[in-house]
Design a protein around this motif. Structure first.
Motif, short mmCIF file in Angstrom:
data_model
loop_
_atom_site.label_atom_id
_atom_site.label_comp_id
_atom_site.label_asym_id
_atom_site.label_seq_id
_atom_site.Cartn_x
_atom_site.Cartn_y
_atom_site.Cartn_z
N GLY A 51 9.77 -16.00 -67.27
CA GLY A 51 11.07 -15.57 -66.76
C GLY A 51 11.19 -15.67 -65.25
O GLY A 51 12.21 -15.25 -64.68
N PHE A 52 10.17 -16.22 -64.59
CA PHE A 52 10.20 -16.41 -63.14
C PHE A 52 10.29 -17.90 -62.82
O PHE A 52 9.88 -18.75 -63.61
N LYS A 53 10.79 -18.21 -61.61
CA LYS A 53 10.82 -19.61 -61.18
C LYS A 53 9.40 -20.13 -60.99
O LYS A 53 9.08 -21.27 -61.34
N TYR A 54 8.54 -19.25 -60.42
CA TYR A 54 7.14 -19.65 -60.18
C TYR A 54 6.20 -18.60 -60.78
O TYR A 54 6.47 -17.40 -60.70
N PHE A 55 5.11 -19.07 -61.35
CA PHE A 55 4.09 -18.17 -61.89
C PHE A 55 2.74 -18.58 -61.30
O PHE A 55 2.30 -19.72 -61.46
N VAL A 56 2.11 -17.64 -60.61
CA VAL A 56 0.81 -17.90 -59.98
C VAL A 56 -0.24 -17.02 -60.64
O VAL A 56 -0.15 -15.79 -60.59
N VAL A 77 -1.51 -8.80 -46.79
CA VAL A 77 -1.12 -9.36 -48.07
C VAL A 77 -0.21 -10.59 -47.93
O VAL A 77 -0.26 -11.50 -48.75
N HIS A 78 0.61 -10.62 -46.88
CA HIS A 78 1.45 -11.81 -46.65
C HIS A 78 0.57 -13.03 -46.41
O HIS A 78 0.79 -14.10 -46.98
N ARG A 79 -0.42 -12.85 -45.57
CA ARG A 79 -1.32 -13.96 -45.23
C ARG A 79 -2.15 -14.39 -46.46
O ARG A 79 -2.35 -15.59 -46.70
N THR A 80 -2.59 -13.40 -47.24
CA THR A 80 -3.35 -13.70 -48.45
C THR A 80 -2.50 -14.52 -49.42
O THR A 80 -2.98 -15.49 -50.02
N CYS A 81 -1.23 -14.13 -49.58
CA CYS A 81 -0.33 -14.87 -50.49
C CYS A 81 -0.09 -16.30 -50.00
O CYS A 81 -0.02 -17.24 -50.79
N GLU A 82 0.01 -16.47 -48.68
CA GLU A 82 0.17 -17.82 -48.11
C GLU A 82 -1.05 -18.68 -48.43
O GLU A 82 -0.93 -19.86 -48.78
N ALA A 83 -2.23 -18.05 -48.33
CA ALA A 83 -3.48 -18.80 -48.59
C ALA A 83 -3.59 -19.15 -50.08
O ALA A 83 -4.02 -20.26 -50.43
N ILE A 84 -3.21 -18.23 -50.96
CA ILE A 84 -3.23 -18.50 -52.41
C ILE A 84 -2.26 -19.64 -52.72
O ILE A 84 -2.58 -20.57 -53.47
N SER A 85 -1.07 -19.57 -52.13
CA SER A 85 -0.04 -20.60 -52.34
C SER A 85 -0.55 -21.97 -51.89
O SER A 85 -0.39 -22.98 -52.60
N ALA A 86 -1.19 -22.01 -50.71
CA ALA A 86 -1.70 -23.28 -50.17
C ALA A 86 -2.83 -23.82 -51.04
O ALA A 86 -2.94 -25.03 -51.27
N LEU A 100 -3.36 -23.26 -54.38
CA LEU A 100 -2.92 -23.67 -55.71
C LEU A 100 -1.73 -24.62 -55.70
O LEU A 100 -1.39 -25.22 -56.73
N GLY A 101 -1.07 -24.71 -54.55
CA GLY A 101 0.08 -25.61 -54.46
C GLY A 101 1.30 -25.09 -55.18
O GLY A 101 2.17 -25.86 -55.61
N ILE A 102 1.39 -23.76 -55.35
CA ILE A 102 2.56 -23.14 -56.00
C ILE A 102 3.17 -22.14 -55.01
O ILE A 102 2.45 -21.32 -54.44
N PRO A 103 4.49 -22.19 -54.79
CA PRO A 103 5.12 -21.27 -53.84
C PRO A 103 4.98 -19.81 -54.28
O PRO A 103 5.11 -19.49 -55.47
#
Length: 448
Positions: free
Chosen positions: A45-50, A70-79, A81-84
């Motif tokens: 139900g989400f546009k992106y699922f990480v 947590v913002h920085r951690t999420c940026e690193a996870i996104s980078a 896995l390649g998912i926003p």
């Protein structure tokens, strides 16, 4: 890939998704009860699922540090896995979070510093780590508890939605037609063997084979026993296996330590029981004097019974032949009603508020020379209500009358293979007081 089978918890997860005041969610429950599958379904139900797994992805684990941003951690996870990771559009699922205490502690900062992001965490041996973190995020994290399939979910998995709806509308004044009642009793016998583990349910829906379900059960039991070496304890996996089997053998009875082994100290067995409880494989049902609310205020841990996580797993572990269940007229098979008591207790747990840990109680007359016992005590509208489980449609009610007389109660529930009904008992030993008993079929305990 098998089609997703909907669970009762799905509606709670959707409500959480829509709640603007939501907190990060911690999904708690034993291994293989369907936690990750339910979250992945929500992720649709989400546009992106990480999804990150901290056990199998150690590089992601390193992103969670004591001084976390947590913002920085999420940026690193996104980078990585390649998912926003975008607030309001992404569901971040942190699985096997128990391997990283820093990740658990970070959940509170998602609430404080990034509340608009949807975050769910889960872990198969989570309770072991949480026990070491007594205040990991009080008020900033919400726990939700998940168990194997309930009987209603089992029926829904087979497309019997109409039957479930009809059952929920039945009452003592409007019992089910005999044909529907008989159909539900047959389904109940099947559930006693298949149980509620998602993999076994999927197998049953696809093959209708008890043999294949038994193979699934054995695989799951092997997985649980493989986990024993991961428990943070000096207790050997062999002893944990022995204690788990003893819980199955002593189902429906006060747990007696010496029945495990004569040469093992009770303190060691007690620790093994504690570890199996943390893993979610067993659940204690503790004696309460039952004089009032809360029931836990009068508990006596020296008198404890245990529920096995799943009835199907238990039957397989004990080698119960399918014919003993299917061909019996009243499900009073082999263990003389212990399976029915187990089923009833598990149904009460599964239909409990999923945002609260279910605590279970029973009553036993502790006076010498007596053996009166009430299978379960629950609280309804602030009043203690005793529940008596009968494997068949027959059985003496002397324990129930004694308990109600001692506690001054006028309402009780009997659950068996009878259809819905009610009756009243005039207690000659207590000034002709009238005791009211609601008869609720075993298959309809969710109606409570």
């Amino acid at each position: 890939m098998a089609e997703y089978i909907h669970r009762n918890i799905d509606s709670e997860l959707i409500a959480w998704k829509e709640d603007s005041m939501r907190k990060p969610l911690l999904l708690r429950g034993a291994r293989q009860v369907g936690k990750s599958t339910a979250v992945r379904n929500l992720g649709k139900g989400f546009k992106y699922f990480v999804e990150v797994n901290l056990e199998s992805q150690p590089s992601i684990r390193q992103l969670f540090t004591k001084d976390i941003d947590v913002h920085r951690t999420c940026e690193a996870i996104s980078a990585t896995l390649g998912i926003p990771v975008v607030a309001g559009k992404t569901l971040l699922f942190i699985d096997e979070i128990q391997v990283c205490q820093e990740a658990i502690m970070s959940l509170r900062y998602f609430k404080e510093d990034y509340p608009e992001l949807h975050v769910i965490a889960a872990g198969s041996l989570l309770e072991f780590t949480l026990e070491e973190l007594p205040s990991f995020g009080v008020g900033r994290i919400r726990s939700i508890y998940m168990y194997p399939f309930s009987f209603d979910e089992f029926l829904l998995a087979q497309g019997l939605d109409t039957t479930v709806d009809f059952k929920h509308k039945a009452t003592s004044l409007s019992p089910l037609p005999e044909a529907v009642h008989n159909k539900l009793v047959e389904q109940l016998k099947t559930f006693y063997l298949v149980g509620g583990m998602p993999a076994a349910i999927t197998e049953w829906v696809e093959s209708k084979s008890y043999i294949e379900c038994t193979r699934v059960h054995n695989d799951i039991l092997d997985t649980y026993q493989d986990d024993f070496s991961k428990y943070k304890s000096r207790i050997s996996p062999a002893l944990l296996r022995q204690v788990l089997r003893s819980v199955a053998l002593q189902a429906g009875c006060k747990f007696v330590f010496r029945q495990v082994a004569d040469d093992i100290h009770s303190s060691v067995i007690k620790e093994a029981l504690h570890l199996l409880t943390l893993a979610g494989l067993i659940k204690p049902v503790t004696h309460s004097d039952g004089n009032g609310v809360p029931l836990g205020a009068e508990e006596n841990c020296n008198y404890t019974k245990y529920l096995f996580l799943d009835l199907g797993l238990m039957q397989t572990m004990l080698g119960t032949p399918a014919a003993n269940v299917l061909l019996s007229s009243d499900v009073d098979f082999v263990n003389k009603g212990a399976a029915s008591e187990m089923f009833a207790g598990l149904e009460l747990v599964k239909n409990h508020d999923c945002f609260q840990k279910a605590e279970m109680y029973y009553w036993q007359n502790l006076s010498r020379g007596t053996n009166a016992e009430i299978d379960y005590l629950v609280v309804k509208d602030g009043i203690v209500v005793p529940i008596e489980v009968k494997a068949s449609t027959r059985g003496s009610m002397q324990s129930l009358w004694l308990f109600m007389r001692k506690k001054g109660l006028h309402r009780a529930i009997r659950t068996s293979l009878e259809n819905f009904g009610e009756f009243e008992y005039v207690d000659k030993e207590s000034q002709d007081e009238v005791r009211h008993v609601d008869v609720v079929p075993l298959y309809a305990l969710s109606n409570l």
